[in-house]
Design a protein around this motif. Sequence first.
Motif, PDB file in Angstrom:
ATOM      1  N   VAL A 180      66.270 -18.573   8.085  1.00 22.09           N
ATOM      2  CA  VAL A 180      65.262 -18.642   9.147  1.00 22.09           C
ATOM      3  C   VAL A 180      65.404 -19.948   9.923  1.00 22.09           C
ATOM      4  O   VAL A 180      65.293 -19.975  11.155  1.00 22.09           O
ATOM      5  N   ALA A 181      65.674 -21.029   9.197  1.00 20.34           N
ATOM      6  CA  ALA A 181      65.845 -22.325   9.866  1.00 20.34           C
ATOM      7  C   ALA A 181      67.035 -22.290  10.825  1.00 20.34           C
ATOM      8  O   ALA A 181      66.984 -22.862  11.921  1.00 20.34           O
ATOM      9  N   ALA A 182      68.107 -21.602  10.431  1.00 24.28           N
ATOM     10  CA  ALA A 182      69.276 -21.484  11.313  1.00 24.28           C
ATOM     11  C   ALA A 182      68.925 -20.694  12.566  1.00 24.28           C
ATOM     12  O   ALA A 182      69.304 -21.069  13.688  1.00 24.28           O
ATOM     13  N   ALA A 183      68.190 -19.602  12.384  1.00 24.01           N
ATOM     14  CA  ALA A 183      67.780 -18.801  13.534  1.00 24.01           C
ATOM     15  C   ALA A 183      66.844 -19.578  14.440  1.00 24.01           C
ATOM     16  O   ALA A 183      66.953 -19.527  15.676  1.00 24.01           O
ATOM     17  N   ARG A 184      65.927 -20.331  13.847  1.00 25.51           N
ATOM     18  CA  ARG A 184      64.983 -21.120  14.637  1.00 25.51           C
ATOM     19  C   ARG A 184      65.698 -22.217  15.409  1.00 25.51           C
ATOM     20  O   ARG A 184      65.420 -22.459  16.590  1.00 25.51           O
ATOM     21  N   LEU A 236      64.357  -8.635  10.699  1.00 28.75           N
ATOM     22  CA  LEU A 236      64.790  -7.248  10.830  1.00 28.75           C
ATOM     23  C   LEU A 236      65.057  -6.690   9.438  1.00 28.75           C
ATOM     24  O   LEU A 236      65.919  -7.197   8.723  1.00 28.75           O
ATOM     25  N   ILE A 237      64.354  -5.644   9.050  1.00 29.59           N
ATOM     26  CA  ILE A 237      64.536  -5.039   7.731  1.00 29.59           C
ATOM     27  C   ILE A 237      64.984  -3.596   7.949  1.00 29.59           C
ATOM     28  O   ILE A 237      64.229  -2.771   8.462  1.00 29.59           O
ATOM     29  N   SER A 238      66.234  -3.310   7.568  1.00 27.59           N
ATOM     30  CA  SER A 238      66.845  -2.023   7.898  1.00 27.59           C
ATOM     31  C   SER A 238      66.958  -1.144   6.652  1.00 27.59           C
ATOM     32  O   SER A 238      66.951  -1.630   5.525  1.00 27.59           O
ATOM     33  N   PRO A 239      67.096   0.176   6.833  1.00 24.93           N
ATOM     34  CA  PRO A 239      67.050   1.126   5.722  1.00 24.93           C
ATOM     35  C   PRO A 239      68.426   1.455   5.156  1.00 24.93           C
ATOM     36  O   PRO A 239      69.460   1.073   5.713  1.00 24.93           O
ATOM     37  N   TRP A 240      68.409   2.243   4.058  1.00 22.64           N
ATOM     38  CA  TRP A 240      69.663   2.609   3.409  1.00 22.64           C
ATOM     39  C   TRP A 240      70.241   3.933   3.909  1.00 22.64           C
ATOM     40  O   TRP A 240      71.404   4.232   3.661  1.00 22.64           O
ATOM     41  N   ASN A 241      69.457   4.747   4.608  1.00 25.75           N
ATOM     42  CA  ASN A 241      69.937   6.089   4.924  1.00 25.75           C
ATOM     43  C   ASN A 241      70.869   6.133   6.129  1.00 25.75           C
ATOM     44  O   ASN A 241      71.669   7.050   6.259  1.00 25.75           O
ATOM     45  N   VAL A 270      67.070 -12.691  11.729  1.00 27.46           N
ATOM     46  CA  VAL A 270      67.523 -12.662  10.346  1.00 27.46           C
ATOM     47  C   VAL A 270      67.380 -11.221   9.880  1.00 27.46           C
ATOM     48  O   VAL A 270      66.282 -10.655   9.900  1.00 27.46           O
ATOM     49  N   LEU A 271      68.485 -10.620   9.480  1.00 25.70           N
ATOM     50  CA  LEU A 271      68.507  -9.233   9.040  1.00 25.70           C
ATOM     51  C   LEU A 271      68.526  -9.167   7.527  1.00 25.70           C
ATOM     52  O   LEU A 271      69.299  -9.883   6.873  1.00 25.70           O
ATOM     53  N   LYS A 272      67.672  -8.314   6.957  1.00 23.39           N
ATOM     54  CA  LYS A 272      67.752  -7.993   5.529  1.00 23.39           C
ATOM     55  C   LYS A 272      68.007  -6.490   5.401  1.00 23.39           C
ATOM     56  O   LYS A 272      67.102  -5.673   5.586  1.00 23.39           O
ATOM     57  N   PRO A 273      69.228  -6.093   5.072  1.00 23.45           N
ATOM     58  CA  PRO A 273      69.495  -4.673   4.857  1.00 23.45           C
ATOM     59  C   PRO A 273      68.941  -4.219   3.511  1.00 23.45           C
ATOM     60  O   PRO A 273      68.598  -5.036   2.654  1.00 23.45           O
ATOM     61  N   SER A 274      68.880  -2.910   3.335  1.00 24.27           N
ATOM     62  CA  SER A 274      68.472  -2.376   2.039  1.00 24.27           C
ATOM     63  C   SER A 274      69.456  -2.811   0.971  1.00 24.27           C
ATOM     64  O   SER A 274      70.675  -2.814   1.176  1.00 24.27           O
ATOM     65  N   GLU A 275      68.933  -3.148  -0.203  1.00 18.39           N
ATOM     66  CA  GLU A 275      69.803  -3.544  -1.303  1.00 18.39           C
ATOM     67  C   GLU A 275      70.629  -2.371  -1.820  1.00 18.39           C
ATOM     68  O   GLU A 275      71.633  -2.567  -2.515  1.00 18.39           O
ATOM     69  N   GLN A 276      70.230  -1.127  -1.469  1.00 21.08           N
ATOM     70  CA  GLN A 276      71.011   0.037  -1.904  1.00 21.08           C
ATOM     71  C   GLN A 276      72.258   0.249  -1.056  1.00 21.08           C
ATOM     72  O   GLN A 276      73.238   0.814  -1.546  1.00 21.08           O
ATOM     73  N   ALA A 277      72.221  -0.160   0.194  1.00 28.59           N
ATOM     74  CA  ALA A 277      73.340   0.116   1.100  1.00 28.59           C
ATOM     75  C   ALA A 277      73.601  -1.073   2.015  1.00 28.59           C
ATOM     76  O   ALA A 277      73.421  -0.985   3.236  1.00 28.59           O
ATOM     77  N   PRO A 278      74.052  -2.205   1.457  1.00 32.37           N
ATOM     78  CA  PRO A 278      74.250  -3.402   2.277  1.00 32.37           C
ATOM     79  C   PRO A 278      75.662  -3.578   2.814  1.00 32.37           C
ATOM     80  O   PRO A 278      75.900  -4.481   3.617  1.00 32.37           O
ATOM     81  N   LEU A 279      76.618  -2.754   2.392  1.00 35.07           N
ATOM     82  CA  LEU A 279      78.025  -3.091   2.616  1.00 35.07           C
ATOM     83  C   LEU A 279      78.454  -2.948   4.071  1.00 35.07           C
ATOM     84  O   LEU A 279      79.067  -3.854   4.645  1.00 35.07           O
ATOM     85  N   VAL A 284      72.538 -14.568  14.836  1.00 36.35           N
ATOM     86  CA  VAL A 284      72.422 -13.444  13.905  1.00 36.35           C
ATOM     87  C   VAL A 284      72.738 -13.945  12.506  1.00 36.35           C
ATOM     88  O   VAL A 284      73.829 -14.470  12.253  1.00 36.35           O
ATOM     89  N   ASN A 285      71.782 -13.794  11.604  1.00 32.75           N
ATOM     90  CA  ASN A 285      71.939 -14.207  10.210  1.00 32.75           C
ATOM     91  C   ASN A 285      71.576 -13.040   9.310  1.00 32.75           C
ATOM     92  O   ASN A 285      70.825 -12.141   9.700  1.00 32.75           O
ATOM     93  N   LEU A 286      72.114 -13.064   8.084  1.00 34.59           N
ATOM     94  CA  LEU A 286      71.891 -11.960   7.165  1.00 34.59           C
ATOM     95  C   LEU A 286      71.601 -12.488   5.766  1.00 34.59           C
ATOM     96  O   LEU A 286      72.286 -13.400   5.288  1.00 34.59           O
ATOM     97  N   VAL A 287      70.572 -11.929   5.140  1.00 34.94           N
ATOM     98  CA  VAL A 287      70.269 -12.223   3.727  1.00 34.94           C
ATOM     99  C   VAL A 287      70.137 -10.905   2.992  1.00 34.94           C
ATOM    100  O   VAL A 287      69.823  -9.865   3.581  1.00 34.94           O
ATOM    101  N   ASN A 288      70.359 -10.927   1.693  1.00 41.11           N
ATOM    102  CA  ASN A 288      70.311  -9.717   0.888  1.00 41.11           C
ATOM    103  C   ASN A 288      69.300  -9.844  -0.233  1.00 41.11           C
ATOM    104  O   ASN A 288      69.035 -10.943  -0.730  1.00 41.11           O
ATOM    105  N   GLY A 289      68.775  -8.713  -0.652  1.00 41.79           N
ATOM    106  CA  GLY A 289      67.848  -8.706  -1.769  1.00 41.79           C
ATOM    107  C   GLY A 289      66.842  -7.583  -1.661  1.00 41.79           C
ATOM    108  O   GLY A 289      66.863  -6.781  -0.726  1.00 41.79           O
ATOM    109  N   ARG A 290      65.933  -7.549  -2.614  1.00 43.25           N
ATOM    110  CA  ARG A 290      64.902  -6.515  -2.646  1.00 43.25           C
ATOM    111  C   ARG A 290      63.795  -6.839  -1.650  1.00 43.25           C
ATOM    112  O   ARG A 290      63.568  -7.982  -1.285  1.00 43.25           O
ATOM    113  N   GLY A 291      63.086  -5.788  -1.255  1.00 39.70           N
ATOM    114  CA  GLY A 291      62.011  -5.977  -0.303  1.00 39.70           C
ATOM    115  C   GLY A 291      60.873  -6.816  -0.843  1.00 39.70           C
ATOM    116  O   GLY A 291      60.309  -7.653  -0.125  1.00 39.70           O
ATOM    117  N   ALA A 292      60.522  -6.603  -2.104  1.00 43.76           N
ATOM    118  CA  ALA A 292      59.371  -7.299  -2.684  1.00 43.76           C
ATOM    119  C   ALA A 292      59.621  -8.777  -2.890  1.00 43.76           C
ATOM    120  O   ALA A 292      58.663  -9.548  -3.060  1.00 43.76           O
TER     121      ALA A 292
END
Length: 488
Positions: free
Chosen positions: A47-51, A147-152, A173-182, A201-209
């Motif tokens: 977030v700091a990089a995006a800011r 940005l939180i994107s889905p796995w489908n 900052v994009l967080k893709p679904s942990e099920q389909a991040p590739l 554009v930055n990307l982090v990975n992990g669970r939603g919670a």
Amino acid sequence: MTELITALIDGETVATGDAPIAVINPADGNLIAELPEADGATVDRAVAAARRAFDEGTWRHMAVDKRQEVLRRCADLIDGAADELADIETANTGIPRSQLRNRSIRRAADNFRFFADYIGQSVGDLYEQNPDYLTFVRREPVGVAALISPWNSPLALGSMKIASSIAFGNSCVLKPSEQAPLGISRLVALLGDAGLPEGVVNLVNGRGATTGDRLIRNPGVDVVTFTGGTPTGRVIMRTAGELLKPATVELGGKSANIIFDDTDFEQAVDGALLGIFTNNGQQCLAGSRILVQRGIADRFIEAFVARTRNIRVGDPLDPATDIGPLVSQRHMQHVLSFVPEAGSGDALLTGGRRAPQFERGCYVEPTVVLASSNDARVCQEEIFGPFAALIVFDTDEEAYRIANASRFGLVSYVWSQSIARIMEAQQRIEAGIVWCNTPMMRELRAPFGGYKDSGVGADGGAACEAFYTRQKTVTIPRRPIALRKLGV
């Protein structure tokens, strides 16, 4: 060797994080990647990089024609890597490669081209009714978007969020679904060669919670957008609301597909099959409740079931495959849990089991159920798989009542050769999108969003501009004005 999927911050890969999440190929159950979950420090760094990128202003102050050039280079890079992206996405999601290569990845490139075109045509408002003043309204980027994107459909939907947010000058900052991040991770890496300034554009990975919640709560994030399930959408909206952050959420669906008795029969059968079985049935806009008028019901059901039995379930890399494996074992069990038991009142017409020809993988036979009523579980809950529920209706009025008797309202389909019937249907149906005599057609200029539990807000040209920009009203006197003199 198992691939390690990393965060991407300021143009650099960042591999720090908690114990890796396993990423499994649903076709064979093999481990294909490990995903270190971004810890709080990593999320805050992104977030700091995006800011910083936003505050420095290199991207947002760039001339529109130059920004357009970069967005179009993003599209060209996606086109150039289409085969690679299709291979990655297929291995991660189980969606047939031919569908990904010809639809999702093409759509990903089109998203960037569309918003490149759109920002070249944006206009402000000018008010000159007051004879003493000119007032104009301009739009400015909001800042940093989470940005939180889905796995489908990771590439198509994740790229839509990236392209629409950055086109107007924001960082993200994009967080893709942990099920389909590739696939989306590879796409973000590609964008670094398009000329985007570092940190845009930055990307982090992990669970939603965990990762997702930390991202939303970071004070450097200005707006939040999410595509996914309705329960998670409620949590995100609640969290964003408490923090007074605007949010859009595109959520679940249980879309009615109304087949009137005056339809082009073959077109309706083709469209209904595509509407429920495309993308392995894993799409929020699936026409999963198929309402058939009684006069053609027997003929339609016979044809639909026969065609369903001929659908080719197989290796997603095989060009002949129509349906590949579902995304995970857990999701496969969820889909199969909707198969009606004997005596339930719902009739299983075909499918309803794990595909027996496969020893491994999350393969499910395409399934069709004739529902006892619209109140049945198969008609009220989102199954999110290759699972169609058929309902027979008598009158047009009954069709509208059944279609609207749902907590969802994302899309609906109408099949009729009567323009009067279509016009009545589109007015009566409670859904954000109504497709008439066509399966899924995405018009990027128009808003895409749902009613009721299907979400809040919309994607699309003007809808995205309204969300990712702020309005600023500027008033200027036409000539020197005489002001009252206080304190004289």
